[in-house]
Design a protein around this motif. Sequence first.
Motif, PDB file in Angstrom:
ATOM      1  N   ARG A 369       1.039  -1.025  -0.195  1.00  0.00           N
ATOM      2  CA  ARG A 369      -0.064  -0.277   0.105  1.00  0.00           C
ATOM      3  C   ARG A 369       0.824   1.300   0.076  1.00  0.00           C
ATOM      4  NH1 ARG A 369      -4.006   2.182   4.952  1.00  0.00           N
ATOM      5  NH2 ARG A 369      -4.684   3.703   4.170  1.00  0.00           N
ATOM      6  N   VAL A 370       1.928   1.349   0.410  1.00  0.00           N
ATOM      7  CA  VAL A 370       3.100   2.861   1.339  1.00  0.00           C
ATOM      8  C   VAL A 370       3.215   2.440  -0.681  1.00  0.00           C
ATOM      9  CG1 VAL A 370       5.709   3.219   1.880  1.00  0.00           C
ATOM     10  CG2 VAL A 370       2.920   2.192   3.154  1.00  0.00           C
ATOM     11  N   ARG A 371       4.240   1.370  -1.403  1.00  0.00           N
ATOM     12  CA  ARG A 371       4.436   1.457  -2.563  1.00  0.00           C
ATOM     13  C   ARG A 371       3.428   2.202  -3.299  1.00  0.00           C
ATOM     14  NH1 ARG A 371       4.578  -0.654  -7.505  1.00  0.00           N
ATOM     15  NH2 ARG A 371       2.624  -1.507  -6.568  1.00  0.00           N
ATOM     16  N   ALA A 372       1.992   1.598  -3.462  1.00  0.00           N
ATOM     17  CA  ALA A 372       1.041   2.311  -4.296  1.00  0.00           C
ATOM     18  C   ALA A 372       0.914   3.629  -3.878  1.00  0.00           C
ATOM     19  CB  ALA A 372       0.108   0.907  -4.375  1.00  0.00           C
ATOM     20  N   SER A 373       0.662   4.097  -2.713  1.00  0.00           N
ATOM     21  CA  SER A 373       0.253   5.589  -2.309  1.00  0.00           C
ATOM     22  C   SER A 373       0.861   6.652  -3.368  1.00  0.00           C
ATOM     23  CB  SER A 373      -0.295   5.723  -1.549  1.00  0.00           C
ATOM     24  OG  SER A 373       0.706   4.684  -0.453  1.00  0.00           O
ATOM     25  N   LYS A 374       2.704   6.123  -3.158  1.00  0.00           N
ATOM     26  CA  LYS A 374       3.721   6.678  -3.240  1.00  0.00           C
ATOM     27  C   LYS A 374       3.658   7.266  -4.847  1.00  0.00           C
ATOM     28  CE  LYS A 374       7.854   9.072  -2.135  1.00  0.00           C
ATOM     29  NZ  LYS A 374       8.214   9.186  -3.872  1.00  0.00           N
ATOM     30  N   VAL A 375       3.555   5.726  -5.488  1.00  0.00           N
ATOM     31  CA  VAL A 375       3.165   6.100  -6.979  1.00  0.00           C
ATOM     32  C   VAL A 375       2.479   7.179  -7.345  1.00  0.00           C
ATOM     33  CG1 VAL A 375       3.358   4.887  -8.836  1.00  0.00           C
ATOM     34  CG2 VAL A 375       4.873   3.919  -7.637  1.00  0.00           C
ATOM     35  N   ALA A 376       1.248   6.739  -6.599  1.00  0.00           N
ATOM     36  CA  ALA A 376       0.000   7.477  -6.932  1.00  0.00           C
ATOM     37  C   ALA A 376       0.285   9.046  -6.589  1.00  0.00           C
ATOM     38  CB  ALA A 376      -1.030   7.118  -6.191  1.00  0.00           C
ATOM     39  N   PHE A 377       1.224   9.651  -5.606  1.00  0.00           N
ATOM     40  CA  PHE A 377       1.356  10.475  -4.917  1.00  0.00           C
ATOM     41  C   PHE A 377       2.198  11.341  -5.910  1.00  0.00           C
ATOM     42  CE2 PHE A 377       3.810  13.847  -2.068  1.00  0.00           C
ATOM     43  CZ  PHE A 377       2.982  14.602  -2.039  1.00  0.00           C
ATOM     44  N   ASP A 378       2.911  10.316  -6.230  1.00  0.00           N
ATOM     45  CA  ASP A 378       4.177  11.214  -6.694  1.00  0.00           C
ATOM     46  C   ASP A 378       3.312  11.482  -8.499  1.00  0.00           C
ATOM     47  OD1 ASP A 378       6.230  11.069  -5.194  1.00  0.00           O
ATOM     48  OD2 ASP A 378       7.020   9.542  -5.733  1.00  0.00           O
ATOM     49  N   GLY A 379       2.597  10.575  -8.705  1.00  0.00           N
ATOM     50  CA  GLY A 379       2.309  11.042 -10.449  1.00  0.00           C
ATOM     51  C   GLY A 379       0.915  12.012  -9.963  1.00  0.00           C
ATOM     52  N   ILE A 380      -0.341  11.817  -9.495  1.00  0.00           N
ATOM     53  CA  ILE A 380      -0.690  13.684  -9.097  1.00  0.00           C
ATOM     54  C   ILE A 380      -0.487  15.013  -8.713  1.00  0.00           C
ATOM     55  CG2 ILE A 380      -2.991  14.420  -7.902  1.00  0.00           C
ATOM     56  CD1 ILE A 380      -3.524  11.389  -6.589  1.00  0.00           C
ATOM     57  N   ARG A 381       1.124  14.733  -7.627  1.00  0.00           N
ATOM     58  CA  ARG A 381       1.536  16.036  -6.999  1.00  0.00           C
ATOM     59  C   ARG A 381       2.386  15.963  -8.907  1.00  0.00           C
ATOM     60  NH1 ARG A 381       6.443  16.795  -3.487  1.00  0.00           N
ATOM     61  NH2 ARG A 381       5.851  19.042  -2.717  1.00  0.00           N
ATOM     62  N   GLU A 382       2.687  15.398  -9.604  1.00  0.00           N
ATOM     63  CA  GLU A 382       3.525  16.511 -11.239  1.00  0.00           C
ATOM     64  C   GLU A 382       2.096  16.539 -12.555  1.00  0.00           C
ATOM     65  OE1 GLU A 382       6.212  17.442 -14.123  1.00  0.00           O
ATOM     66  OE2 GLU A 382       6.246  15.980 -11.604  1.00  0.00           O
ATOM     67  N   GLU A 383       1.329  15.681 -11.888  1.00  0.00           N
ATOM     68  CA  GLU A 383      -0.073  16.380 -12.898  1.00  0.00           C
ATOM     69  C   GLU A 383      -0.163  17.598 -12.472  1.00  0.00           C
ATOM     70  OE1 GLU A 383      -2.685  12.698 -12.538  1.00  0.00           O
ATOM     71  OE2 GLU A 383      -1.320  11.461 -13.793  1.00  0.00           O
ATOM     72  N   ALA A 384      -0.584  17.671 -11.451  1.00  0.00           N
ATOM     73  CA  ALA A 384      -0.661  18.988 -10.445  1.00  0.00           C
ATOM     74  C   ALA A 384      -0.094  20.420 -11.551  1.00  0.00           C
ATOM     75  CB  ALA A 384      -1.427  18.711  -9.384  1.00  0.00           C
ATOM     76  N   THR A 385       1.226  19.948 -11.116  1.00  0.00           N
ATOM     77  CA  THR A 385       1.814  21.455 -11.893  1.00  0.00           C
ATOM     78  C   THR A 385       1.767  21.318 -13.439  1.00  0.00           C
ATOM     79  OG1 THR A 385       3.619  19.801 -12.895  1.00  0.00           O
ATOM     80  CG2 THR A 385       3.771  20.581  -9.854  1.00  0.00           C
ATOM     81  N   LEU A 386       1.043  20.939 -13.930  1.00  0.00           N
ATOM     82  CA  LEU A 386       1.121  20.638 -15.722  1.00  0.00           C
ATOM     83  C   LEU A 386      -0.660  21.016 -15.476  1.00  0.00           C
ATOM     84  CD1 LEU A 386       2.606  17.671 -17.107  1.00  0.00           C
ATOM     85  CD2 LEU A 386       3.123  19.579 -17.314  1.00  0.00           C
ATOM     86  N   GLY A 387      -1.337  21.199 -14.367  1.00  0.00           N
ATOM     87  CA  GLY A 387      -2.893  21.602 -14.697  1.00  0.00           C
ATOM     88  C   GLY A 387      -3.419  20.593 -14.357  1.00  0.00           C
ATOM     89  N   ALA A 388      -3.248  18.975 -15.012  1.00  0.00           N
ATOM     90  CA  ALA A 388      -3.865  17.674 -15.060  1.00  0.00           C
ATOM     91  C   ALA A 388      -4.640  17.563 -13.634  1.00  0.00           C
ATOM     92  CB  ALA A 388      -3.108  16.967 -16.000  1.00  0.00           C
ATOM     93  N   ARG A 389      -4.103  18.242 -12.723  1.00  0.00           N
ATOM     94  CA  ARG A 389      -4.742  17.796 -11.418  1.00  0.00           C
ATOM     95  C   ARG A 389      -5.120  18.384 -10.375  1.00  0.00           C
ATOM     96  NH1 ARG A 389      -6.361  12.519 -10.053  1.00  0.00           N
ATOM     97  NH2 ARG A 389      -5.066  11.013 -11.845  1.00  0.00           N
ATOM     98  N   THR A 390      -6.309  18.996  -9.640  1.00  0.00           N
ATOM     99  CA  THR A 390      -6.544  19.742  -8.422  1.00  0.00           C
ATOM    100  C   THR A 390      -5.455  20.028  -7.425  1.00  0.00           C
ATOM    101  OG1 THR A 390      -8.240  18.670  -7.254  1.00  0.00           O
ATOM    102  CG2 THR A 390      -9.015  19.729  -9.893  1.00  0.00           C
TER     103      THR A 390
END
Length: 474
Positions: A369-390
């Motif tokens: 769960r830690v591994r998966a949530s870390k991947v998800a958090f890094d991805g969402i954070r990166e997407e947010a810098t591109l404006g694709a996430r809030t």
Amino acid sequence: MRMKFPANVLKAFVFAGGVAATALVPVTAAADNLSDAMIGAYKTSGLLDQNRALLRAADEDVAIAVSRLRPVIDWTITASHTYSRSINQLGTFNEFTNNDLGTQIQLTQLLYDGGETRLRKLAAQELVLAARQQLLSVEQTVLLNAVQAYVGVLQGQENVALRRNNLSLLQEELKAAQDRFEVGEVTRTDVALAQSQVAAARANLTDAEGALLTARATYLQIVGHAPGRIAGQPRLPSRAVSIDRAQSIAARNQPDLLAQQHSVKSADILVQAATKALGPNVRFRASAGLSEDVNGSTGTDSDASASVTLSQQLYAGGLNAATRRRAIASADSERGALINTQRAVRQNVSSAFFNVETARATLVSSNERVRASKVAFDGIREEATLGARTTLDVLQAEQQYLDAQTGEVNARANQAIAAYQLLQAQGLLTAEHLGLAVEIYDPALYYNLVKDAPAQYSKRGKDLDRVLKALGRN
């Protein structure tokens, strides 16, 4: 490994003094691993000291039983003054004064009582063995408390570190949200959400720091000194390969079970003793005395006598029969307690064994769960810098990542505690089995000094006085 001591009483005295001194010297060195925590608890536990004293009291019950098989010698000195005055029918006064000083020595020896006294000695010996097992049970409790205290401090430190890291990340998110708001990429709502999460993170950090302070206070109370730098996760002990193997180990080693078995044996022996008490007893008595008239009118008298007496109570109001029935009922009660203890031990071993399995599986899931949530958090954070996430998406991902890490910390703590609880359920959580670097308390040492009921002024009696003085119990 249990330290071996020779039978020499002087060395026994030195050892007892060493144990007492160790318990009195405050420990200042920081405990940096689980072994240090358990060593500190073993050396400073007042509960262990209390139960060691109770064991010594049980040892003395054997000495008391032995003394009843030996002769009793009484010495008395009597000083008497007699004065009498009488008037006869003629009105003549008669006065008599006498002063006597006498001494007597008397010996009484039990010759036969059907074996009652000998049986009571055997019962006392069984209770000594039971008390030794009860001491081991207390030792297991003390060491498990040390494990829980150590893991509690480690868990608290890791939670504080997670909360601090979480606060740092949220502060970065808040700054990013404010920067994006200034250029019109997000609304004020996003900034407010980030501010709310930062405030909550600060509060959670404060709670975690408070929990850590509580854990450190618990550690101090159990181990005897404040924790220093904690080295990290404790090494897990090896466990039985199967539940049947674990049950077999517990049947041979679990101290509560072994203590109750000895209690049953003692109760059965006391039933035999109560039965023997219904029969006759034979005693030998001998006495010698000397008396002297201080006034010198009659001089010195001496006497001596010896006798063998057989006595049998024919009727005591039902006391003896009731005493025997009570002993039988007590034995039945102890056997019932043994059944309950056997079932409790089996249930505790089963629960502890499956708890270890469950904790291991939970930790594996938590790591994933830690591994998966870390991947998800890094991805969402990166997407947010591109404006694709809030901003809300980022905050939710961060919370999920924190929850996963917290779950992993708790799962590791639960796994460590479950592993040592299984050792306790099997009767293996002892200083000797774990190989702790301590002087193992030898319960046979004091017993060997008192089992023959030494007299107070004999050589061994004086040695015992020195041992008690060293223990601070005289």
